[in-house]
Design a protein around this motif. Structure first.
Motif, PDB file in Angstrom:
ATOM      1  N   MET A   5      38.045   6.098 -15.968  1.00 51.81           N
ATOM      2  CA  MET A   5      37.174   5.066 -16.512  1.00 51.81           C
ATOM      3  C   MET A   5      37.775   3.704 -16.262  1.00 51.81           C
ATOM      4  O   MET A   5      38.979   3.544 -16.361  1.00 51.81           O
ATOM      5  CB  MET A   5      37.052   5.239 -18.020  1.00 51.81           C
ATOM      6  CG  MET A   5      35.932   6.123 -18.439  1.00 51.81           C
ATOM      7  SD  MET A   5      35.873   6.243 -20.243  1.00 51.81           S
ATOM      8  CE  MET A   5      36.214   4.593 -20.793  1.00 51.81           C
ATOM      9  N   ALA A   6      36.909   2.756 -15.951  1.00 48.15           N
ATOM     10  CA  ALA A   6      37.391   1.390 -15.785  1.00 48.15           C
ATOM     11  C   ALA A   6      36.326   0.431 -16.271  1.00 48.15           C
ATOM     12  O   ALA A   6      35.154   0.588 -15.948  1.00 48.15           O
ATOM     13  CB  ALA A   6      37.698   1.121 -14.318  1.00 48.15           C
ATOM     14  N   ILE A   7      36.738  -0.539 -17.075  1.00 42.73           N
ATOM     15  CA  ILE A   7      35.832  -1.620 -17.451  1.00 42.73           C
ATOM     16  C   ILE A   7      36.220  -2.804 -16.595  1.00 42.73           C
ATOM     17  O   ILE A   7      37.378  -3.214 -16.571  1.00 42.73           O
ATOM     18  CB  ILE A   7      35.924  -1.945 -18.949  1.00 42.73           C
ATOM     19  CG1 ILE A   7      35.359  -0.771 -19.762  1.00 42.73           C
ATOM     20  CG2 ILE A   7      35.157  -3.234 -19.257  1.00 42.73           C
ATOM     21  CD1 ILE A   7      35.401  -0.966 -21.256  1.00 42.73           C
ATOM     22  N   ILE A   8      35.252  -3.305 -15.858  1.00 39.52           N
ATOM     23  CA  ILE A   8      35.525  -4.327 -14.846  1.00 39.52           C
ATOM     24  C   ILE A   8      34.714  -5.576 -15.167  1.00 39.52           C
ATOM     25  O   ILE A   8      33.546  -5.484 -15.536  1.00 39.52           O
ATOM     26  CB  ILE A   8      35.131  -3.783 -13.449  1.00 39.52           C
ATOM     27  CG1 ILE A   8      35.875  -2.464 -13.182  1.00 39.52           C
ATOM     28  CG2 ILE A   8      35.416  -4.805 -12.357  1.00 39.52           C
ATOM     29  CD1 ILE A   8      35.172  -1.527 -12.251  1.00 39.52           C
ATOM     30  N   GLU A   9      35.336  -6.718 -15.017  1.00 37.43           N
ATOM     31  CA  GLU A   9      34.603  -7.970 -15.207  1.00 37.43           C
ATOM     32  C   GLU A   9      33.885  -8.306 -13.912  1.00 37.43           C
ATOM     33  O   GLU A   9      34.476  -8.262 -12.837  1.00 37.43           O
ATOM     34  CB  GLU A   9      35.566  -9.096 -15.584  1.00 37.43           C
ATOM     35  CG  GLU A   9      34.824 -10.355 -15.949  1.00 37.43           C
ATOM     36  CD  GLU A   9      35.618 -11.251 -16.888  1.00 37.43           C
ATOM     37  OE1 GLU A   9      34.991 -12.123 -17.511  1.00 37.43           O
ATOM     38  OE2 GLU A   9      36.839 -11.078 -16.995  1.00 37.43           O
ATOM     39  N   LEU A  10      32.617  -8.612 -14.040  1.00 36.19           N
ATOM     40  CA  LEU A  10      31.822  -8.916 -12.858  1.00 36.19           C
ATOM     41  C   LEU A  10      32.297 -10.228 -12.250  1.00 36.19           C
ATOM     42  O   LEU A  10      32.409 -11.241 -12.932  1.00 36.19           O
ATOM     43  CB  LEU A  10      30.345  -9.026 -13.223  1.00 36.19           C
ATOM     44  CG  LEU A  10      29.402  -9.224 -12.036  1.00 36.19           C
ATOM     45  CD1 LEU A  10      29.250  -7.925 -11.260  1.00 36.19           C
ATOM     46  CD2 LEU A  10      28.044  -9.699 -12.505  1.00 36.19           C
ATOM     47  N   GLU A  11      32.586 -10.174 -10.975  1.00 31.54           N
ATOM     48  CA  GLU A  11      32.959 -11.400 -10.258  1.00 31.54           C
ATOM     49  C   GLU A  11      31.677 -12.064  -9.783  1.00 31.54           C
ATOM     50  O   GLU A  11      30.690 -11.382  -9.518  1.00 31.54           O
ATOM     51  CB  GLU A  11      33.792 -11.033  -9.009  1.00 31.54           C
ATOM     52  CG  GLU A  11      35.110 -10.352  -9.318  1.00 31.54           C
ATOM     53  CD  GLU A  11      36.074 -11.251 -10.076  1.00 31.54           C
ATOM     54  OE1 GLU A  11      36.124 -12.451  -9.778  1.00 31.54           O
ATOM     55  OE2 GLU A  11      36.769 -10.742 -10.976  1.00 31.54           O
ATOM     56  N   LEU A  51      30.564  -7.361 -18.293  1.00 26.88           N
ATOM     57  CA  LEU A  51      31.561  -6.319 -18.059  1.00 26.88           C
ATOM     58  C   LEU A  51      30.783  -5.055 -17.751  1.00 26.88           C
ATOM     59  O   LEU A  51      29.778  -4.780 -18.409  1.00 26.88           O
ATOM     60  CB  LEU A  51      32.402  -6.095 -19.324  1.00 26.88           C
ATOM     61  CG  LEU A  51      33.181  -7.294 -19.854  1.00 26.88           C
ATOM     62  CD1 LEU A  51      33.719  -6.997 -21.249  1.00 26.88           C
ATOM     63  CD2 LEU A  51      34.321  -7.652 -18.922  1.00 26.88           C
ATOM     64  N   TYR A  52      31.237  -4.315 -16.771  1.00 28.34           N
ATOM     65  CA  TYR A  52      30.551  -3.056 -16.509  1.00 28.34           C
ATOM     66  C   TYR A  52      31.557  -1.930 -16.491  1.00 28.34           C
ATOM     67  O   TYR A  52      32.752  -2.142 -16.299  1.00 28.34           O
ATOM     68  CB  TYR A  52      29.727  -3.109 -15.227  1.00 28.34           C
ATOM     69  CG  TYR A  52      30.497  -3.405 -13.967  1.00 28.34           C
ATOM     70  CD1 TYR A  52      30.950  -2.373 -13.143  1.00 28.34           C
ATOM     71  CD2 TYR A  52      30.763  -4.717 -13.578  1.00 28.34           C
ATOM     72  CE1 TYR A  52      31.651  -2.641 -11.976  1.00 28.34           C
ATOM     73  CE2 TYR A  52      31.462  -4.992 -12.411  1.00 28.34           C
ATOM     74  CZ  TYR A  52      31.903  -3.947 -11.619  1.00 28.34           C
ATOM     75  OH  TYR A  52      32.600  -4.207 -10.465  1.00 28.34           O
ATOM     76  N   LEU A  53      31.050  -0.749 -16.744  1.00 28.95           N
ATOM     77  CA  LEU A  53      31.896   0.419 -16.889  1.00 28.95           C
ATOM     78  C   LEU A  53      31.632   1.378 -15.743  1.00 28.95           C
ATOM     79  O   LEU A  53      30.487   1.745 -15.488  1.00 28.95           O
ATOM     80  CB  LEU A  53      31.572   1.107 -18.217  1.00 28.95           C
ATOM     81  CG  LEU A  53      32.231   2.459 -18.481  1.00 28.95           C
ATOM     82  CD1 LEU A  53      33.727   2.297 -18.702  1.00 28.95           C
ATOM     83  CD2 LEU A  53      31.596   3.112 -19.693  1.00 28.95           C
ATOM     84  N   HIS A  54      32.695   1.739 -15.042  1.00 25.14           N
ATOM     85  CA  HIS A  54      32.609   2.758 -14.000  1.00 25.14           C
ATOM     86  C   HIS A  54      33.267   4.026 -14.519  1.00 25.14           C
ATOM     87  O   HIS A  54      34.367   3.967 -15.055  1.00 25.14           O
ATOM     88  CB  HIS A  54      33.348   2.307 -12.736  1.00 25.14           C
ATOM     89  CG  HIS A  54      32.460   1.632 -11.748  1.00 25.14           C
ATOM     90  ND1 HIS A  54      32.936   1.050 -10.600  1.00 25.14           N
ATOM     91  CD2 HIS A  54      31.114   1.455 -11.712  1.00 25.14           C
ATOM     92  CE1 HIS A  54      31.931   0.532  -9.923  1.00 25.14           C
ATOM     93  NE2 HIS A  54      30.815   0.757 -10.572  1.00 25.14           N
ATOM     94  N   VAL A  55      32.585   5.146 -14.399  1.00 29.35           N
ATOM     95  CA  VAL A  55      33.180   6.443 -14.708  1.00 29.35           C
ATOM     96  C   VAL A  55      33.166   7.219 -13.397  1.00 29.35           C
ATOM     97  O   VAL A  55      32.103   7.417 -12.813  1.00 29.35           O
ATOM     98  CB  VAL A  55      32.392   7.197 -15.799  1.00 29.35           C
ATOM     99  CG1 VAL A  55      33.034   8.539 -16.088  1.00 29.35           C
ATOM    100  CG2 VAL A  55      32.315   6.368 -17.074  1.00 29.35           C
TER     101      VAL A  55
END
Length: 155
Positions: A5-11, A51-55
């Motif tokens: 899992m990763a929470i990523i800030e949208l660039e 912020l989006y979450l990738h699983v």
């Protein structure tokens, strides 16, 4: 095997991710409530974040927030794909957004939620949000919203 899992800030200018989010937005929210058409404008604003979450490399959810003034921030959207619900992902996104807002030194976070969306309501209450008032016709003429807020203790 545990999912990664990763929470990523949208660039800014990450078009492909935005398209995926817009697709998810259209799927989850009724047409008149979907921000799909506003997404690009919303993200161009200097005072908004996503912020989006990738699983396992797949988009599972996202949270959008803004800070219109130094006094408060708003969580404008929080969505998790159906197959990823009830696994703590919404909570992870909410916590991440609260932290981002906290770093802006604001004292209050506002959000609106459909009173009938019990899981969402319970999640917000669990994290200290309180119901401020009922806003008649917030979503549409026959759908209301609770306005909720979370105050950070003044330091």
């Amino acid at each position: 095997m545990m999912a990664t899992m990763a929470i990523i800030e949208l660039e800014r200018n990450s078009g492909k991710v935005v398209e995926e989010i817009v697709k998810l937005e259209r799927k989850i929210f009724p047409k008149h409530e979907s921000l799909a058409s506003f997404f690009h404008n919303e993200l161009k604003k200097k005072n908004s974040g996503l912020l989006y979450l990738h699983v396992d490399g797949e988009l599972a959810g996202y949270v959008m927030y803004s800070w219109p003034s130094s006094l408060y921030a708003s969580i404008t959207k929080l969505a998790v794909k159906e197959q990823w619900r009830k696994q703590g992902h919404g909570e992870a996104l909410l916590k991440a957004a609260i932290e981002k807002c906290r770093t802006r030194k604001i004292s209050r976070i506002l959000l609106h939620v459909d009173p009938l969306r019990t899981p969402a309501l319970n999640l917000y209450k669990k994290h200290g949000f309180q119901v401020d008032c009922l806003v008649d016709g917030y979503y549409s003429s026959d759908r209301n919203a609770y306005r909720m807020y979370l105050d950070f203790d003044s330091i």
